[in-house]
Structures are given as structure tokens and as C-alpha cells.
Design an enzyme around this catalytic site. Structure first.
Site, mmCIF file in Angstrom:
data_model
loop_
_atom_site.group_PDB
_atom_site.id
_atom_site.type_symbol
_atom_site.label_atom_id
_atom_site.label_comp_id
_atom_site.label_asym_id
_atom_site.label_seq_id
_atom_site.Cartn_x
_atom_site.Cartn_y
_atom_site.Cartn_z
ATOM 1 N N HIS A 119 -31.295 9.559 -67.015
ATOM 2 C CA HIS A 119 -30.269 8.520 -67.063
ATOM 3 C C HIS A 119 -30.795 7.221 -66.467
ATOM 4 O O HIS A 119 -31.772 7.218 -65.714
ATOM 5 C CB HIS A 119 -29.013 8.960 -66.301
ATOM 6 C CG HIS A 119 -29.220 9.148 -64.824
ATOM 7 N ND1 HIS A 119 -29.904 10.223 -64.298
ATOM 8 C CD2 HIS A 119 -28.846 8.391 -63.751
ATOM 9 C CE1 HIS A 119 -29.956 10.119 -62.987
ATOM 10 N NE2 HIS A 119 -29.316 9.009 -62.623
ATOM 11 N N ASP A 121 -28.998 4.126 -64.112
ATOM 12 C CA ASP A 121 -27.863 4.150 -63.194
ATOM 13 C C ASP A 121 -26.642 3.436 -63.782
ATOM 14 O O ASP A 121 -26.711 2.274 -64.190
ATOM 15 C CB ASP A 121 -28.248 3.518 -61.859
ATOM 16 C CG ASP A 121 -29.116 4.447 -61.018
ATOM 17 O OD1 ASP A 121 -28.937 5.676 -61.128
ATOM 18 O OD2 ASP A 121 -29.979 3.951 -60.266
ATOM 19 N N HIS A 270 -34.509 7.760 -65.249
ATOM 20 C CA HIS A 270 -35.068 8.658 -64.245
ATOM 21 C C HIS A 270 -34.350 9.995 -64.305
ATOM 22 O O HIS A 270 -33.257 10.118 -64.866
ATOM 23 C CB HIS A 270 -35.016 8.046 -62.843
ATOM 24 C CG HIS A 270 -33.654 7.680 -62.359
ATOM 25 N ND1 HIS A 270 -32.965 6.572 -62.820
ATOM 26 C CD2 HIS A 270 -32.829 8.281 -61.457
ATOM 27 C CE1 HIS A 270 -31.795 6.494 -62.215
ATOM 28 N NE2 HIS A 270 -31.680 7.517 -61.402
ATOM 29 N N ARG A 287 -30.038 4.331 -51.675
ATOM 30 C CA ARG A 287 -30.249 3.487 -52.861
ATOM 31 C C ARG A 287 -29.415 2.216 -52.770
ATOM 32 O O ARG A 287 -28.279 2.237 -52.304
ATOM 33 C CB ARG A 287 -29.838 4.265 -54.114
ATOM 34 C CG ARG A 287 -30.282 3.608 -55.423
ATOM 35 C CD ARG A 287 -29.491 4.142 -56.597
ATOM 36 N NE ARG A 287 -28.124 3.622 -56.594
ATOM 37 C CZ ARG A 287 -27.134 4.081 -57.373
ATOM 38 N NH1 ARG A 287 -27.361 5.084 -58.190
ATOM 39 N NH2 ARG A 287 -25.924 3.554 -57.311
#
Length: 314
Positions: A119, A121, A270, A287
Site C-alpha cells: 500500500h 499511506d 510498502h 511515522r
């Protein structure tokens, strides 16, 4: 901006695979970067889609300050709820404990019905983040590697006739999970129902800086290609998901405490690891994401929001 006092350092950019990923050394990310260093990192991102740094010492404030040199930092996540650090709402913590707190007791990601959960983000947003910056605080002694794939290379690897077909298509991205459907009483089910996110994006996105065309679908969030029959959509998405998962387009990163991954969320997907839950040792990463622009296809037509607001800084 207070960055004029920064001095140039000698950055080394070492590619890690044929298409994806480079390790950058010779820089302390906790200090302000010079204009040349910012340009070197941006250029490496344009080429390799994700760059990595080792042995960095960054607290939440320093991670946010690093990211702010490349764009406007967003809130942690549209569904962050009350789990972000109160003084640092930009921080989204990735760990089993954080996910349990955020989404419900003993939340565990289930395998996607579309295969491995590659995916970018939060693509159901009308303006998905442009970049993500992930910092490792604690990692187990083995397991927990993250993989990244260059979806500009995936596009170039398709036959010209297939590229021509998908250039004109659009697909719906929606925030839901198999866990949501199966356990609708959990926190994430309530969050998704009360604040649904969905957008229609081009299947092929033109990168706003490099002008490359990228395959802009992913098995975690892309539900269907619009204006095709369900069977046509399923077969075409399966083809694209198979190409995304080809090993030659990917790089695998082994985390260490103080490691940083910085990726272009418009040109890389990722894959979160699924191999460490039985391994002793915590895995805690933090993150941040940068405000993104609205995707545009080769025809110049922008994405359309079905549900959800523009995602920017608070």
C-alpha cells in the site's frame, strides 16, 4: 527559516537494488540541512523512491523538524483518535501496543483478500500524503523488515498496450479492512463508519515533480476499477497487483534502532512485515507524513472525493 547557518556535508548515496532504495550516509538528520543536502535527498528520492538513513538520534520534535524541511507535516493519521502523543499530534506510532490502543484490544492485521498488503499511506484521502518518514525506536533482533516497491518501474515494465489501457482508467480507494468487517464493534469499525474515507483516483498517476507515470493502485485500499464490470475489474487489478509484487522492483530494509526510511508516497508502495509477532523484542516505530497534492491522471483530470476532507496540517 533559520536554516541559513547549516553547512554542507558530504552525503553518500548508495543504491540498494536495481530499481528501488538508496542508503544515504554522512548526514545528521537532527541538525538543519543545507540547501544542497535537501536537494541531494530530493534527487535521490526522485530516482530511488525511498531512501534510508542509519544511526540517527531523533526525538519527536527533531523528526518533525526534519520532515518540515521537505514539506508541510500532517496530523498523524485521519483515524489517530486519542493515541498520538498530546504534544506531538503529527506522530503516528507503529507498534503492536499502539495498534491495540488505537483499534481495539488485541487488534491484528488480517491478510488482505487481494493478497499481501502492499500500500501507499492513506490513499483513500483526496490528497494522500506526498511522503512518509518512519523512524525505528525499538526493533526485534530479527524479523520485521519492511519492503518497498517502485511503481514507476512497474508501469514501465508493462507492455505498451496494457499501459495504454490503464492510462484512461480510474479506481475507487476506500478505507476498510477485513478486521473491520469481521469485528464491527472494535474501535476501527466505529471510526470508519463515522468518518468514512473514499476517493476515485486515476489508475495511472502522473508524478507532479518527475512527470513519470506510476501504477497508482494497491491491494490494501483499491476496491474496484470504475466503469468496468466486477469481473473485468478483478482480473485487471489482479494483473497489476502481481506486477507490483515482482521481486525485481522491490527492496527489503532491515531495521535497527535509529534507522529512518523516507519514501515518496506517490511513487512507492510498502509492505508491512508479518513475520515478527512470535519473536521476542518490541517493535516500535514512529511515522510522520507530509501534505500531499490531489492526484492527476495522464488525461489531466484530477481525483474526486467520495467521502472525506482534504488532509492538511492542523
Amino acid at each position: 527559516m533559520g536554516m541559513t547557518a547549516a553547512t554542507d556535508t558530504r552525503l553518500d548515496v548508495a543504491p540498494l537494488s536495481g530499481w528501488t532504495g538508496a542508503l544515504i550516509s554522512g548526514v545528521d538528520l537532527s541538525s538543519p540541512l543545507s540547501a544542497n543536502d535537501v536537494k541531494t535527498i530530493r534527487d535521490a528520492l526522485h530516482t530511488w523512491k525511498v531512501v534510508f538513513f542509519r544511526d540517527q538520534t531523533l526525538d519527536h520534535a527533531a523528526q518533525i523538524a526534519f520532515g518540515a524541511q521537505f514539506g508541510e507535516v500532517t496530523p498523524g493519521h485521519p483515524y489517530e483518535g486519542d493515541s498520538a502523543p498530546p504534544e506531538f499530534p503529527q506522530i503516528h506510532t507503529v507498534s503492536p501496543a499502539a495498534y491495540d490502543h488505537r483499534y481495539g484490544t488485541k487488534y491484528r492485521k488480517k491478510q488482505s483478500p487481494n493478497g499481501p498488503g502492499w500500500h501507499a499511506d492513506v490513499t483513500p484521502l483526496i490528497n494522500p500524503p506526498s511522503h512518509s518518514i518512519l523512524l525505528a525506536e525499538k526493533v526485534p533482533p530479527y524479523g520485521g523488515d519492511t519492503q518497498f516497491v517502485n511503481v514507476a518501474a512497474v508501469y514501465q515494465g508493462l507492455a505498451p498496450a496494457v499501459r495504454a489501457l490503464i492510462d484512461d482508467l480510474r479506481a475507487e480507494h476506500r478505507f476498510e479492512s477485513t478486521a473491520t468487517a469481521e469485528r464491527s464493534t472494535e474501535k476501527i469499525g466505529d471510526l470508519v463508519r463515522t468518518n468514512p474515507l473514499a476517493s476515485v483516483h486515476p489508475v495511472v498517476r502522473v508524478h507532479p515533480e518527475t512527470q513519470e507515470r506510476v501504477v497508482y493502485v494497491n491491494p490494501s485500499f483499491t476496491k474496484e476499477i470504475v466503469n468496468l464490470s466486477p469481473r473485468e475489474s478483478r482480473h485487471l487489478l489482479d494483473l497489476l497487483f502481481e506486477q507490483i509484487a515482482r521481486p525485481e522492483y522491490a527492496v527489503r530494509f532491515k531495521w535497527e534502532p535509529g534507522s529512518v526510511a523516507f519514501w515518496d508516497n506517490r511513487a512507492a508502495l510498502h509492505l508491512a512485515p508479518r513475520d515478527f509477532e512470535h519473536v521476542h523484542g518490541d517493535r516500535v516505530l514512529h511515522r510522520i507524513t507530509l501534505v500531499g497534492d490531489v492526484p492527476v491522471g495522464p488525461d489531466g483530470v484530477a481525483s474526486e472525493s467520495i467521502s472525506g476532507e482534504f488532509f492538511g496540517a492542523a
